[in-house]
Enzyme design. Structure first.
Site, PDB file in Angstrom:
ATOM      1  N   HIS A  55      -7.106  -5.067  10.233  1.00  0.00           N
ATOM      2  CA  HIS A  55      -6.876  -4.745   8.825  1.00  0.00           C
ATOM      3  C   HIS A  55      -5.655  -5.475   8.283  1.00  0.00           C
ATOM      4  CE1 HIS A  55      -4.302  -1.052  10.082  1.00  0.00           C
ATOM      5  NE2 HIS A  55      -3.501  -1.857   9.431  1.00  0.00           N
ATOM      6  N   ASN A  92      -7.157  -3.478  14.503  1.00  0.00           N
ATOM      7  CA  ASN A  92      -8.576  -3.653  14.163  1.00  0.00           C
ATOM      8  C   ASN A  92      -8.785  -4.766  13.135  1.00  0.00           C
ATOM      9  OD1 ASN A  92      -7.620  -2.472  11.828  1.00  0.00           O
ATOM     10  ND2 ASN A  92      -9.078  -0.778  11.809  1.00  0.00           N
ATOM     11  N   GLU A 113      -9.465  -1.909   5.567  1.00  0.00           N
ATOM     12  CA  GLU A 113     -10.091  -1.698   6.862  1.00  0.00           C
ATOM     13  C   GLU A 113     -11.332  -2.587   7.019  1.00  0.00           C
ATOM     14  OE1 GLU A 113      -8.531  -0.078   8.977  1.00  0.00           O
ATOM     15  OE2 GLU A 113      -7.724   1.833   8.255  1.00  0.00           O
ATOM     16  N   ASP A 154       0.830  -1.206   0.000  1.00  0.00           N
ATOM     17  CA  ASP A 154       0.000   0.000   0.000  1.00  0.00           C
ATOM     18  C   ASP A 154       0.862   1.253   0.000  1.00  0.00           C
ATOM     19  OD1 ASP A 154       0.905  -0.233   2.709  1.00  0.00           O
ATOM     20  OD2 ASP A 154      -0.931  -1.291   3.216  1.00  0.00           O
TER      21      ASP A 154
END
Length: 259
Positions: free
Chosen positions: A143, A141, A148, A69
């Site tokens: 990801h 979380n 996400e 990314d």
């Protein structure tokens, strides 16, 4: 999926490096294609791979690297762009040629430009023959890359908004939370699943809940990293702190001990 639990983060780095080396040795092309994660989790692994290069066990001079990314909106040369991070942490110590490092293009000024760049990134991965070994971390979380919670499990490289949790977690690399970009270009979960081997590294208690959800919870967009359960050759290498919420720990340890 193979789950390996080691005593310390240093042990995680050493064992994960061996899993990566095995995958690269099985690469079918003229030069291996390595998928590269950023963040704190893979730093020890990269250091171990650099040691393998120095020892003559690994040669990445003909390898190609693809980053997971990139932020949108940071100027070229900014020290926290993932291109600059990987030039420092991977290209220089591992001998990967900078011109063979590919990073999603987050420089577009319009959504149309960013979408076109994401499609081009998918094309480059395909043209390279696909990723042989993809190194992964996991967000608190759940990801994976910058996919996400709520991301499509079959998604491809695209523009995504970063969650408040991710921006807060990444603020340590910037002057403050407000300096963290709000958007990114990230490989999709479907793109990640196309890699022939996945190697996830995680250390520390802040990753324990996400690890448990990813490895033992339902396959769900609520925990993007749960797509690892779908992959035929995925290995999670964890330290004790990251493994504290796993229910099937005894089984993983017995399986790792072999026949």
């Amino acid at each position: 999926m193979e789950v390996l639990v080691l005593p310390t983060s240093a042990d995680v780095a050493r064992r994960a490096a061996e899993v990566v080396l095995e995958g690269l040795a099985a690469a079918r092309g003229a030069g291996p294609v390595l998928g590269l994660a950023t963040g704190s989790s893979p730093l020890g692994l990269y250091a171990e791979l650099a040691g393998a290069v120095r020892a003559g066990r690994l040669d990445l001079s003909a390898a190609t690297g693809f980053a997971l990314d990139e932020y949108v909106g940071l100027p070229a040369g900014h020290p926290q762009t993932y291109r600059e991070v990987l030039l420092r942490e991977v290209c220089a110590p591992l001998g990967l040629a900078p011109e063979r490092l590919h990073v999603p293009d987050g420089s577009g000024r319009t959504e149309q430009e960013l979408v076109a760049a994401a499609a081009e990134y998918e094309r480059l991965i395909t043209e390279a023959g696909g990723v042989d070994v993809q190194i992964l971390g996991i967000g608190a979380n759940g990801h994976l890359g910058f996919n996400e919670p709520g991301s499509s499990l079959s998604s491809r490289t695209r523009v995504k908004r970063l969650s408040d949790r991710t921006r807060h977690d990444n603020a340590r690399f910037f002057d403050g939370p407000d300096d963290v970009p709000t958007h990114c270009v990230t490989q999709g979960l479907g793109t990640v699943l196309d890699a022939r081997r996945l190697v996830l590294v995680a250390s520390g208690p802040t990753k324990a809940a996400a690890i448990a959800a990813a490895l033992e919870g339902p396959l769900s967009a609520s925990c993007p990293a749960s797509v690892l359960q779908w992959h035929p050759d995925a290995t999670a290498v964890l330290d004790e702190a990251a493994a504290t919420q796993l229910r099937n720990r005894d089984y993983y340890d017995a399986s790792a001990a072999g026949l």
